[in-house]
Design an enzyme around this catalytic site. Structure first.
Site, PDB file in Angstrom:
ATOM      1  N   GLU A  80      -0.544   9.595  -8.047  1.00 43.67           N
ATOM      2  CA  GLU A  80      -0.377   8.964  -7.047  1.00 43.67           C
ATOM      3  C   GLU A  80      -0.864   8.745  -5.751  1.00 43.67           C
ATOM      4  O   GLU A  80      -0.071   9.626  -5.447  1.00 43.67           O
ATOM      5  CB  GLU A  80       0.614   7.857  -7.573  1.00 43.67           C
ATOM      6  CG  GLU A  80       0.809   5.640  -6.941  1.00 43.67           C
ATOM      7  CD  GLU A  80       1.696   5.624  -7.283  1.00 43.67           C
ATOM      8  OE1 GLU A  80       2.177   4.426  -7.355  1.00 43.67           O
ATOM      9  OE2 GLU A  80       2.818   5.992  -6.396  1.00 43.67           O
ATOM     10  N   TYR A 106      -5.496   1.374  -3.216  1.00 44.81           N
ATOM     11  CA  TYR A 106      -4.496   1.976  -4.273  1.00 44.81           C
ATOM     12  C   TYR A 106      -5.142   2.520  -5.252  1.00 44.81           C
ATOM     13  O   TYR A 106      -6.272   1.981  -5.989  1.00 44.81           O
ATOM     14  CB  TYR A 106      -3.439   1.001  -5.094  1.00 44.81           C
ATOM     15  CG  TYR A 106      -2.612   1.809  -5.861  1.00 44.81           C
ATOM     16  CD1 TYR A 106      -1.250   1.862  -6.119  1.00 44.81           C
ATOM     17  CD2 TYR A 106      -3.257   1.569  -6.975  1.00 44.81           C
ATOM     18  CE1 TYR A 106      -0.805   2.271  -6.813  1.00 44.81           C
ATOM     19  CE2 TYR A 106      -2.258   1.875  -7.904  1.00 44.81           C
ATOM     20  CZ  TYR A 106      -1.212   2.588  -7.819  1.00 44.81           C
ATOM     21  OH  TYR A 106      -0.148   3.086  -8.612  1.00 44.81           O
TER      22      TYR A 106
END
Ligand code: ADP
Ligand code: MG
Length: 241
Positions: free
Chosen positions: A197, A109
């Site tokens: 992101e 992530y």
């Protein structure tokens, strides 16, 4: 203003960030043509909605022949997708993104957003990628790494290396990771983003880093500076109220 994955990945590619090859499609025919152009043996058909959690909601389909790409596209386009991040009514699927399937060894992530308390852009990273980052933050907060970027100095090489080592990268992956992070920071600043992101950033079986998902939010107050981005707005994904 949020961008779709396919729009975000185009911008990633413009900044030299590795993404899988792919084409957007508005119909099953276009999806099949996109699959032919890409070549196999594995394709992923992804519903384009302004929400994450598509994988678990059936909005990401991994398929192994062109007929299945066509089927996946026709089952998605025109429907509404309900994910953990949408309301119960879901969001309309007007387009799918057809991309080459990647062989995934690890999912990381990685995101950049504004930390309003610190008044700095924060880079958040975790080796526990692919999962809900909110869940990781709650249950295993020690697995979340974060650095704050000084606005006058920008992202420093040591910060990028610290994250790379914290994520367990070694050898040439350290360089690949720092190059990707530098490019994401440059993109964030130049495009007046509010969020960038990548979940997941993957390590392929061959050991390379690739942005497998991409989400960009743009500061709407800055859109007057970015007519090219303003043109990417998709009002079908917005709640008028
Ligand atoms: P979402 O975050 O909305 O669920 P993602 O783009 O992150 O959508 O896709 C969900 C999952 O589907 C990923 O974590 C990955 O495991 C798989 N996936 C997505 N794109 C690809 C691809 N090109 N090749 C292989 N697997 C993929
Ligand atoms: Mg994702």
């Amino acid at each position: 203003m949020n961008l779709h994955e396919y729009q975000s990945k185009k911008i990633f590619a413009d900044y030299g960030i590795p993404v899988p090859a792919g084409h957007v499609a508005s119909s099953a025919d276009e999806a099949a043509a996109a699959a032919e152009k890409l070549g196999g043996p594995v394709w992923v058909v992804k519903a384009q909605v302004h929400a994450g959690g598509r994988g678990k909601a059936g909005g990401v389909k991994v398929v192994r022949d062109v007929a299945a790409v066509r089927e996946a596209a026709s089952s998605l386009i025109g429907q509404r997708l309900v994910t953990k991040q949408t309301g119960a009514e879901g969001l309309p699927i007007g387009k799918v993104y057809v991309e080459s399937g990647s062989a995934i060894a690890r999912e990381i992530y990685l995101s950049l957003t504004l930390d309003r308390d610190k008044g700095r852009i924060a880079v958040v990273a975790s080796a526990a990628g692919g999962m809900d980052i909110e869940e990781v933050a709650e249950k295993e907060p020690e697995k979340i790494l974060s650095v704050a970027i000084h606005p006058a100095v920008g992202l420093e090489a040591y910060q990028a290396r610290e994250l790379a080592f914290g994520l367990g990268f070694t050898g040439k992956q350290v360089g690949e990771f720092t190059a990707i992070l530098k490019a994401l920071y440059k993109l964030y600043i130049e495009q007046d983003a509010s969020l960038v992101e990548v979940n997941p950033l993957i390590v392929t079986d061959a050991g390379n880093l690739v942005a497998l998902d991409a989400k960009i939010g743009i500061d709407s107050n800055a859109l007057f500076r970015h007519p090219d981005l303003a043109a990417l707005r998709d009002v079908s994904q917005e709640d008028a109220i």
